[in-house]
Design an enzyme around this catalytic site. Structure first.
Site, mmCIF file in Angstrom:
data_model
loop_
_atom_site.group_PDB
_atom_site.id
_atom_site.type_symbol
_atom_site.label_atom_id
_atom_site.label_comp_id
_atom_site.label_asym_id
_atom_site.label_seq_id
_atom_site.Cartn_x
_atom_site.Cartn_y
_atom_site.Cartn_z
ATOM 1 N N GLU A 16 -12.165 -8.698 9.920
ATOM 2 C CA GLU A 16 -11.990 -8.682 11.330
ATOM 3 C C GLU A 16 -10.812 -9.355 11.706
ATOM 4 O OE1 GLU A 16 -14.216 -10.016 9.216
ATOM 5 O OE2 GLU A 16 -16.495 -9.463 9.752
ATOM 6 N N LEU A 17 -10.195 -10.016 11.299
ATOM 7 C CA LEU A 17 -8.890 -10.778 11.745
ATOM 8 C C LEU A 17 -7.805 -9.661 11.855
ATOM 9 C CD1 LEU A 17 -7.463 -13.423 12.728
ATOM 10 C CD2 LEU A 17 -6.791 -13.794 10.413
ATOM 11 N N LYS A 114 7.143 -12.753 -2.160
ATOM 12 C CA LYS A 114 5.975 -12.952 -3.044
ATOM 13 C C LYS A 114 5.752 -14.306 -3.258
ATOM 14 C CE LYS A 114 6.103 -11.080 -6.985
ATOM 15 N NZ LYS A 114 4.570 -11.045 -7.426
ATOM 16 N N GLU A 485 3.649 14.615 -3.320
ATOM 17 C CA GLU A 485 2.704 13.586 -3.920
ATOM 18 C C GLU A 485 1.733 13.628 -2.493
ATOM 19 O OE1 GLU A 485 4.025 9.639 -5.043
ATOM 20 O OE2 GLU A 485 5.719 10.465 -5.977
ATOM 21 N N ARG A 516 -2.107 -6.975 6.482
ATOM 22 C CA ARG A 516 -1.923 -6.045 5.545
ATOM 23 C C ARG A 516 -2.857 -6.384 4.384
ATOM 24 N NH1 ARG A 516 -0.917 -1.301 3.545
ATOM 25 N NH2 ARG A 516 -0.665 -1.241 1.206
ATOM 26 N N HIS A 696 12.282 1.948 4.751
ATOM 27 C CA HIS A 696 11.314 1.117 5.384
ATOM 28 C C HIS A 696 11.528 1.253 6.923
ATOM 29 C CE1 HIS A 696 11.779 -0.266 1.500
ATOM 30 N NE2 HIS A 696 10.654 -0.226 1.249
#
Ligand code: GLN
Ligand code: ZN
Length: 757
Positions: A16-17, A114, A485, A516, A696
């Site tokens: 939901e967030l 990370k 692909e 994400r 990106h």
């Protein structure tokens, strides 16, 4: 005994967030609406925690985007370029998280990294010399009060001062030391404010303590806490560590005036030995992380109760805790409707782990738990698992010989043979594999998945796309082509779905960063390939062109690292199983006329142990051979490529060269090309394609810009070894910018060829 958790997933049971935040980003809702949903999520979760019987319920583990960014904001660690935008508090926060482009200015987001050895990414806060660290926000207090109003007394969670200082990026000339006075004051104020609210426990997360620490680190850690703890008053402070053991500071941290210490008994290999050898202070509470916060398997009660009883023998009365925040596991098994109960009874997601804590608490208090139903049921789970074992696979792994890891002939000889075979121009151009996944391509896959179109229709459509993609690459003038692909939605999921031994969830989302989430597949049993997975697409693509078509596979280490792994066999064994399956595919591609095969190891670095001293013996010593196992059986003239999504491999450069691929492509456009120096210093033998532009971003790089990058590369890389390519797959890009960028890339390659002739 009491129970505790370090933190809970925060995106909500059905993400939901995520959805509401994205709506806010698109200006479809107001801040109030966003905050309202966030509040409801928190309320639901606190109630779940309370109802489960949990004794220590966390607060401030919630975040609208990232908890490191929350902490930086809390202490006014906000670079001036964001402050200058003069936005509201929340929009400044989101500007740091995602960048801002609008009326007030144009700034990029903070870097993302990370979080230790997880697949969660945090925002790397920056601190400038001018930054004044002070308690500037109220989020932790607000959330504590919010829970209090619901009748729930929480244990607020804040990232600890040492970890925060270590994770900051210092952009000026000052260092952590220079900020220590200010930050001590800020944390002391934080505790004082909490004291006024009457909190009982405050948790400081200090995962940085599980790294290899220097003397200076330890001194800094001790100095910070000696000062901060001096003003704790009535507030009890829990020092929480996770993702490993604290062998470098065990005694030092126990000597400090903490009221509780949280240790990880799951990933911390030495934790139990440390406690046994050194004891544990009587005046502190030990929060024992015995329920794995990172994986989705049921806890093994027998093993856990053994640890708890060993602690009891030492007269320690621990709080039963998770090994880390439950942020890293999906929300609840209740969302899974398609998995059989034979499978689900072996799993435990966040909500189910609460049940385990409650059961363990009950069992441990009994003198004899062996005859209790929950214990018996749990023990049975570990005796057998349906459809998990495959004798053939196990035999094949056990029969692997040293020679299976070695490809013949040696690299240098292959390099000559392949030059003859392919007759590629100098500085060959290629791409990393995927081409833009336009809406029609996604729609075709979805329709097929839902059974709305036939297999023939599905294939027909993709073939058309492949043909277009090849025509386009030929027109652009690329040298080594790819099929695009279009049949893949994700580079791991695609193979996981085809491999025997894998399971897929419907809604087992885990936050990767901000809004994400990813849905890692689950390795259920022994893995094998039942039939060819990519051959028909590659063969079809090759049939359409005179140029060489690259076969495209994902490597075993990446497949493993982006899945939930088994706990009953080693990571090494699972990876070797996957490697043998991919090896079969490699040989199949070769047998069907595919002469160049790329095996992506995008996530090779992901499971690198946190302690450098463990890098080789615990990881690289099998991860690199696993890759070699995949390609060691091919002919000398078959060219093996690999690709990595980052350029951070200066410190493992010899291991990368030892993968013994013929060509490696990697991201380099966003880094300062320092990797080039180390390629040179280490006499890197593998041919290299450091990405010449950043995929990106939708920006189209100019010919000159690419030339500049290439010239820099040629200062360090032998002309015979350089490939020219973008830095990653193109699937997230639009078609127009892709064609334009690739045209410029080929133009730059041609200029370079002319110049060097
Ligand atoms: N071959 C994959 C692609 O181009 C590689 C993706 C990746 O490195 N993450 O999409
Ligand atoms: Zn990549």
């Amino acid at each position: 005994m009491l129970t505790s958790i370090i933190g809970y997933p925060r995106v909500g049971k059905l993400r939901e967030l995520k959805f509401v935040t994205e709506k806010y980003f698109r200006s479809e809702i107001t801040v109030d609406e966003l905050q309202q949903t966030a509040k409801e999520i928190r309320k639901t979760q606190w109630n779940i925690l309370k109802d489960s019987g949990l004794d220590f319920i966390p607060s401030n583990d919630f975040s609208l985007y990232d908890n490191v960014l929350d902490t930086a904001s809390l202490f006014n660690i906000i670079p001036s370029r964001y402050k200058e935008l003069d936005l509201s508090e929340i929009d400044t926060y989101f500007a740091m998280a995602r960048g801002y482009q609008g009326k007030s200015g144009d700034v990029k987001a903070l870097a993302m990294k990370k979080w230790f050895n997880t697949n969660y990414h945090y925002m790397v806060p920056e601190i400038e010399d001018e930054t004044e660290i002070r308690l500037a926000g109220t989020k932790p207090f607000d959330e504590f009060k919010e829970a209090s109003l619901l009748g729930i007394k929480t244990k607020p969670v804040v990232i600890g001062v040492f970890t925060l200082l270590k994770l900051l990026r210092y952009t000026g000339s000052k260092s952590a030391e220079d900020f220590s006075e200010e930050i001590i004051k800020a944390y002391s104020n934080l505790i004082a404010e909490f004291g006024k609210l009457g909190i009982e426990w405050l948790q400081f997360d200090e995962p940085y303590l599980v790294y290899d620490l220097t003397k200076e680190d330890i001194t800094l850690f001790e100095r910070l806490y000696k000062n901060i703890l001096g003003s704790k008053g009535k507030v009890k402070i829990l020092l929480q560590t996770y993702f490993g053991d604290v062998r470098d500071v065990y005694n030092q941290l126990n000597a400090l005036d903490f009221d509780g210490v949280g240790l990880d008994f799951v990933e911390g290999k030495k934790t139990l030995d440390l406690v046994k050898a050194n004891g544990f202070p009587k005046d502190k509470l030990l929060f024992a992380g015995v329920v794995n916060g990172k994986n989705i398997w049921r806890n093994n009660y027998k093993k856990t109760l053994l640890i708890l009883s060993e602690l009891k023998e030492k007269e320690i009365n621990p709080v039963i805790n998770t090994s880390c925040s439950l942020l890293h596991v999906p929300y609840t098994l209740k969302n899974e409707t398609k998995l059989s109960t034979e499978c689900t009874r072996h799993f435990s997601f966040a909500q189910e782990k609460l049940g385990e804590l409650a059961e363990l608490k009950k069992l441990v208090e009994l003198d004899k738990f062996e005859y209790e139903e929950p214990f018996i049921a749990n023990t049975r789970l570990f005796e057998h698992r349906e459809n998990c074992y495959d004798a053939d696979v196990q035999k094949r792994v056990s029969e692997i010989q040293e020679s299976d890891f070695i490809r013949h002939p040696l690299f240098e000889e292959r390099e000559k043979i392949q030059k003859e075979e392919f007759k590629l121009p100098q500085f060959p151009t290629t791409t990393i594999g995927s081409f833009p996944q336009t809406a029609d391509i996604k729609a075709n896959r979805t329709a097929y998945r839902k059974g709305e179109i036939t297999e023939e229709e599905y294939i027909e459509f993709n073939r058309k796309k492949i043909a277009e993609c090849i025509a386009m690459q030929e027109e652009i003038g690329l040298d080594v082509l790819v099929h695009g692909e279009f049949e893949r939605n994700d580079m791991v999921e695609y193979f996981g779905e085809k491999l025997k031994g894998y399971l897929f969830s419907e809604k087992a989302w885990v936050q990767s960063y901000g809004t994400r989430c990813v849905k890692p597949p689950i390795i259920w049993g022994d893995v094998s390939r039942t039939k060819a997975m990519t051959v028909s697409w590659s063969v079809y693509a090759q049939s359409l062109t005179e140029k060489t078509m690259k076969g495209m596979l994902t490597g075993p280490v990446t497949i493993l690292n982006w899945s939930f792994p088994r706990e009953d066999i080693s990571l090494k064994e699972s990876t070797y199983q996957i490697a043998l399956a991919i090896r079969d595919e490699v040989l199949d591609l070769q047998a069907n006329g595919i002469k160049i095969i790329q095996i992506d190891e995008a996530a090779l670095r992901e499971k690198l142990p946190l302690r450098k001293s463990d890098w080789y013996n615990e990881y690289l010593d099998w991860a690199i051979p696993a890759f070699r196992l995949v390609h060691s059986g091919v002919k000398a003239k078959t060219q093996i490529h690999t690709h990595m999504c980052y350029s951070e491999f200066t410190d493992i450069i010899s291991a990368i060269d030892n993968m013994d691929a013929d060509v490696i492509t990697f991201e380099a456009s966003r880094s300062d090309l320092q990797i080039l120096d180390s390629l040179k210093e280490n006499n890197f033998k593998t041919q290299v394609g450091p990405g010449v532009y950043d995929i990106h971003s939708p920006r189209i790089p100019s010919v000159e810009e690419i030339q500049t990058a290439l010239n820099k590369m040629l200062e360090k890389i032998n002309t015979e070894k350089l490939w020219i390519n973008p830095d990653c797959g193109l699937k997230t890009r639009g078609e127009t910018e892709t064609t334009a960028s690739l045209k410029n890339m080929v133009a730059a390659a041609k200029i370079l060829r002319n110049e060097s002739n």
